[in-house]
Design an enzyme around this catalytic site. Structure first.
Site: not given
Ligand code: XIL
Length: 493
Positions: A167, A208, A244, A272, A274
């Site tokens: 990020e 990432n 996401h 990641e 969802d």
């Molecule tokens: C999130 C986790 O799912 C949570 O449990 C935690 O509280 C915060 O982080 N981007 C990322 C992940 O790279 O590491 C994050 O994961 C979600 C967004």
């Protein structure tokens, strides 16, 4: 001094045997949507045939719940720590490292014979106060290097890839403000990558981010950086696309974006995924979510350098979404009772997972014996056979071949004014080509006629949108793509 994780091989062998037993049990527990749906071949087995991995983000405490554990053991061949390898979990106090949870993640991955993915070494979030409080650049550089040495060093040889920097961008493509950016400048990314290469020479090193899933200012900033890093000889091997997503909003340039990074010479991964919606979830949104998951997986399969897809969790009861996006949730393929949702089936179908105890899953007979030779061998060459004006579709067909087989990638676009409520594609395969296996559709061959009908999740195709499907075929010499394609009886352009 760096500590290295030592594997207790005998103990792990025993764990694996126990896991194998649990896996059978898991199969029984798992029958998706009891009574209504047939049991599918595990995602991971279908993924193997595509040479990709299907991963999930693990919080090891959840493994005590049988429903969660059964799905984890059955479906996935890659594991990433949801939180356990982050800076605040591994080095809360400077120089004092704790790897308890991280080791549990690594051990679980090994026990199910899954790859271990590293997340993450340098990130502005979940960063202890002692790091954000540093004001001297040299001091921060030492802290970053020591952290990378300790964490990447511990799992060296075990981790297939690290999200080295996470990020780093704002949505407009400028650099995100972080202690690393402020004190070390743009060059901190290259420094971190170089340090990670020393700490773990075998892991692939990735950048990432989120909101980089389609072609936009942020993903273009990432693209330009990767191009520059490669030109400068900095070790960058891969780019992760968090994905996401919001239901119904997979970017239209999703696959194209993955492909442009692949064309730069880096591997790509959906890291990641969802897909969230307002809760309580409506049936229409769950159906759309299934199509979206199918689109995401199909896009990865359509890009040669896509390593696979990681889901950010397993079930809606253990998802970060409701805590962060107010009023939203239901983002994962299993519900909070570990029942599979339509999204689960969509992923299985996109992967071409067979029905267990039902139709056997065809296996390609001619395995690739060499690398695919050259470029895909072509677009359809002939003219559509239908009358002008009757086509409401466009077809693009590319073939990537090896000695005895090939993979075909097909995009069907609805160019008409009305949505397809379902679709059946027909074409004539060139002589000597025999369908082996297909995905994202029901495929069959009769004589030289090849037919693909929609899967449950991709039957509805609104005007101006596309579906992507694919297949493997054997051949006896001719690797040409079919010349003419029809959808629902109408010739495509
Ligand atoms: C999130 C986790 O799912 C949570 O449990 C935690 O509280 C915060 O982080 N981007 C990322 C992940 O790279 O590491 C994050 O994961 C979600 C967004």
């Amino acid at each position: 001094m760096r500590t290295t994780r030592r594997r207790a091989r005998a103990a792990l062998a025993a764990t694996s045997a126990a896991a194998a037993g649990a896996l059978l049990l898991g199969g029984a527990v798992l029958a998706p949507a009891q009574g209504a749906e047939p049991v599918r071949e595990p995602w991971r087995d279908a993924a193997d045939r595509h040479d990709v991995t299907l991963g999930f983000a693990l919080s090891p405490g959840h493994l005590a719940t049988p429903g969660y554990r059964a799905i984890a053991e059955r479906e996935f061949n890659l594991v990433v720590a949801e939180n356990a390898m982050k800076w605040d979990a591994t080095e809360q106090t400077r120089g004092t490292f704790s790897f308890g949870q991280a080791d549990q993640v690594a051990d679980f991955a090994e026990s199910i014979d899954a790859d271990l993915y590293g997340h993450t070494l340098v990130w502005h979030s979940q960063l202890p106060g002692w790091v954000t409080g540093i004001t001297d650049p040299a001091d921060l550089r030492d802290a970053m290097n020591d952290h990378i040495d300790a964490v990447a060093g511990r799992y060296a040889g075990d981790v297939v890839a690290w999200d080295v920097v996470n990020e780093l961008w704002n949505d407009d493509g400028t650099r995100r403000d972080s202690v690393f950016q402020r004190l070390l400048g743009d060059g901190y990314v290259a420094e971190a990558l170089q340090r990670a290469r020393q700490a773990d020479p075998t892991a692939k090193l990735c950048l990432n981010d989120y909101n980089t899933d389609g072609i936009n200012a942020k993903s273009t900033a990432m693209y330009d950086l990767v191009a520059d890093l490669k030109a400068d000889g900095v070790p960058v091997d891969c780019v992760g696309f968090q994905s996401h997503l919001v239901v119904g909003q997979v970017p239209s340039t999703y696959r194209q974006n993955l492909q442009r990074f692949a064309d730069l010479g880096v591997d790509v991964r959906i890291t990641e995924v969802d897909i969230r919606m307002n809760v309580p979830a409506s049936a229409a949104n769950l159906a759309q979510q299934a199509r979206d998951y199918g689109t995401v997986v199909s896009a990865c399969l359509a890009v040669d350098r896509c390593d696979g897809v990681t889901v950010w969790g397993i079930d809606d009861g253990h998802s970060w979404v409701p805590g962060v996006f107010s009023g939203q949730g239901a983002a994962l393929p299993w519900d909070a009772s570990y029942q599979s949702k339509p999204a689960y089936t969509a992923v299985a179908e996109a992967l071409g997972a067979g029905l267990e105890g039902g139709e056997p899953t065809p296996t390609p007979t001619g395995e690739p014996t060499g690398e695919p030779t050259g470029e895909p061998t072509g677009e359809p060459t002939g003219e559509p056979t239908g009358e002008p004006g009757d086509a409401d579709c466009a077809a693009s067909w590319s073939v990537s071949s090896w000695n005895t087989g090939h993979t075909g990638s097909v995009t069907l676009t609805n160019t008409g004014d009305t949505a397809w409520a379902g679709w059946a594609m027909t074409t004539t395969l060139p002589a000597g080509q025999t369908l082996q296996q297909g995905w994202s559709a029901q495929w069959s061959q009769s004589g030289s006629t090849l037919t693909a009908t929609n899967a449950a999740w991709n039957g509805s195709v609104p005007p101006g949108t596309s579906v992507q499907i694919g297949y493997n075929a054997s051949h006896t010499g001719s690797t040409a793509a079919p010349a003419a394609v029809s959808v629902n009886g109408a010739a495509c352009s």
